[in-house]
Design a protein around this motif. Structure first.
Motif, PDB file in Angstrom:
ATOM      1  N   GLN A   9      46.883  39.093  51.004  1.00 44.05           N
ATOM      2  CA  GLN A   9      46.887  39.094  49.545  1.00 44.05           C
ATOM      3  C   GLN A   9      47.262  37.730  48.988  1.00 44.05           C
ATOM      4  OE1 GLN A   9      48.335  42.826  47.496  1.00 44.05           O
ATOM      5  NE2 GLN A   9      49.269  43.145  49.492  1.00 44.05           N
ATOM      6  N   GLY A  13      44.519  35.594  47.066  1.00 41.28           N
ATOM      7  CA  GLY A  13      44.901  35.443  45.673  1.00 41.28           C
ATOM      8  C   GLY A  13      44.976  33.982  45.278  1.00 41.28           C
ATOM      9  N   THR A  54      35.562  38.807  44.699  1.00 35.78           N
ATOM     10  CA  THR A  54      35.366  38.426  43.302  1.00 35.78           C
ATOM     11  C   THR A  54      34.120  39.053  42.680  1.00 35.78           C
ATOM     12  OG1 THR A  54      34.143  36.436  43.944  1.00 35.78           O
ATOM     13  CG2 THR A  54      36.544  36.229  43.699  1.00 35.78           C
ATOM     14  N   ASP A  75      39.093  46.449  46.498  1.00 29.62           N
ATOM     15  CA  ASP A  75      39.719  45.256  47.072  1.00 29.62           C
ATOM     16  C   ASP A  75      41.233  45.371  46.905  1.00 29.62           C
ATOM     17  OD1 ASP A  75      38.431  42.393  48.004  1.00 29.62           O
ATOM     18  OD2 ASP A  75      40.501  42.201  47.342  1.00 29.62           O
ATOM     19  N   THR A  77      43.392  42.574  46.701  1.00 23.24           N
ATOM     20  CA  THR A  77      44.022  41.399  46.118  1.00 23.24           C
ATOM     21  C   THR A  77      43.812  41.314  44.612  1.00 23.24           C
ATOM     22  OG1 THR A  77      43.609  40.241  48.200  1.00 23.24           O
ATOM     23  CG2 THR A  77      44.213  38.894  46.308  1.00 23.24           C
ATOM     24  N   ARG A  78      44.914  41.203  43.889  1.00 24.35           N
ATOM     25  CA  ARG A  78      44.840  41.154  42.424  1.00 24.35           C
ATOM     26  C   ARG A  78      44.020  39.969  41.931  1.00 24.35           C
ATOM     27  NH1 ARG A  78      48.383  44.648  39.945  1.00 24.35           N
ATOM     28  NH2 ARG A  78      50.118  45.437  41.221  1.00 24.35           N
ATOM     29  N   GLY A  79      44.219  38.789  42.556  1.00 27.39           N
ATOM     30  CA  GLY A  79      43.489  37.612  42.119  1.00 27.39           C
ATOM     31  C   GLY A  79      41.993  37.777  42.267  1.00 27.39           C
ATOM     32  N   LEU A  81      40.339  40.673  42.317  1.00 31.15           N
ATOM     33  CA  LEU A  81      39.882  41.679  41.359  1.00 31.15           C
ATOM     34  C   LEU A  81      39.867  41.138  39.932  1.00 31.15           C
ATOM     35  CD1 LEU A  81      41.579  44.926  42.699  1.00 31.15           C
ATOM     36  CD2 LEU A  81      39.143  44.366  42.709  1.00 31.15           C
ATOM     37  N   ARG A  82      40.767  40.205  39.641  1.00 25.11           N
ATOM     38  CA  ARG A  82      40.765  39.600  38.311  1.00 25.11           C
ATOM     39  C   ARG A  82      39.461  38.841  38.073  1.00 25.11           C
ATOM     40  NH1 ARG A  82      44.907  36.632  38.961  1.00 25.11           N
ATOM     41  NH2 ARG A  82      46.351  38.351  38.533  1.00 25.11           N
ATOM     42  N   ARG A  85      36.682  41.359  37.653  1.00 19.55           N
ATOM     43  CA  ARG A  85      36.687  41.951  36.311  1.00 19.55           C
ATOM     44  C   ARG A  85      36.067  41.005  35.298  1.00 19.55           C
ATOM     45  NH1 ARG A  85      35.685  46.111  34.209  1.00 19.55           N
ATOM     46  NH2 ARG A  85      37.067  47.156  35.698  1.00 19.55           N
ATOM     47  N   ARG A 100      41.815  48.868  43.041  1.00 18.47           N
ATOM     48  CA  ARG A 100      42.703  48.064  43.879  1.00 18.47           C
ATOM     49  C   ARG A 100      43.270  48.960  44.975  1.00 18.47           C
ATOM     50  NH1 ARG A 100      48.325  46.390  43.982  1.00 18.47           N
ATOM     51  NH2 ARG A 100      48.426  44.407  45.115  1.00 18.47           N
TER      52      ARG A 100
END
Length: 220
Positions: A9, A13, A54, A75, A77-79, A81-82, A85, A100
């Motif tokens: 992550q 990220g 991504t 996925d 990893t927040r980064g 998915l950001r 999005r 997530r």
């Protein structure tokens, strides 16, 4: 993700922006289109992408299922998915959902028409249970496609294998193994075997100077 979820992550990220640039480079886009073609998608289908990153595959998948279909990206990893999005919002895709979660244990209910995973299974210490669960998600006649990389055995490409080894070592967070490339290739082969064993029909091809491996299967 292979042995250290936190390392995975943090790594992806931190490098999400660079990864997105690399994942959408012109040559790479053609690889992704080839993987999407292997799913044999139709308008109205539901396709799940495991380890969507991504969202670099979303344009290909969305184009094939149309506005009547559904694309689900999973996925951890927040980064990543950001960035995914942002891609979805820019395109205005109302039928692309993001989740997530760990792709090895996706909170997705089947049956679905297709499952895609690109450059993902090599991060799992043992990809077989994950791939088995992905095949189980498929409806009868549904397809799975796995796109991965490995060393080329073509004579003209051999000088590039050193660069490939370096790339894999840099992109293997928390791996800690003496030979990340061999580990990657062993995992990719295990995932391919799982697809072949779990599907009534399957296929395998290499391209991209022998560096790309595309495995697909169709459930009975």
């Amino acid at each position: 993700m292979a042995d250290d979820v936190g390392a995975t992550q943090a790594f992806y990220g931190r490098w999400a922006r660079f990864y997105d640039w690399l994942a959408t480079a012109p040559g790479v886009r053609s690889w992704r289109a080839r993987a999407a073609d292997a799913l044999d998608l139709e308008t109205g289908d539901t396709v799940v992408e495991m380890g969507c990153g991504t969202g670099a595959n979303f344009p290909n998948l969305r184009e094939r299922v149309g506005p009547e279909g559904r694309v689900v990206g999973v996925d951890l990893t927040r980064g990543m998915l950001r960035r995914a999005r942002e891609r979805v919002d820019r395109a205005g895709w109302a039928n692309v959902d993001l989740v997530r979660a760990d792709a090895r244990r996706p909170p997705v209910e089947g049956p679905v028409d297709a499952v895609l995973a690109t450059f993902v299974v090599g991060m799992f210490a043992d990809p077989r249970p994950a791939v088995r669960s992905w095949v189980d998600l498929l409806a009868p006649g549904g397809r799975i496609a796995l796109l991965n990389a490995g060393r080329s055995d073509r004579r003209l490409a051999r000088p590039l294998n050193l660069a490939f080894r370096l790339f894999v070592r840099l992109a293997a967070p928390g791996e800690g193994r003496l030979s990340p490339v061999r580990s990657l290739e062993r995992r990719v082969a295990a995932a391919r075997d799982e697809v072949a064993g779990g599907c009534a029909d399957s296929g395998f091809e290499t391209f991209g100077l022998g560096y790309l491996r595309l495995a697909w299967g169709e459930r009975a």
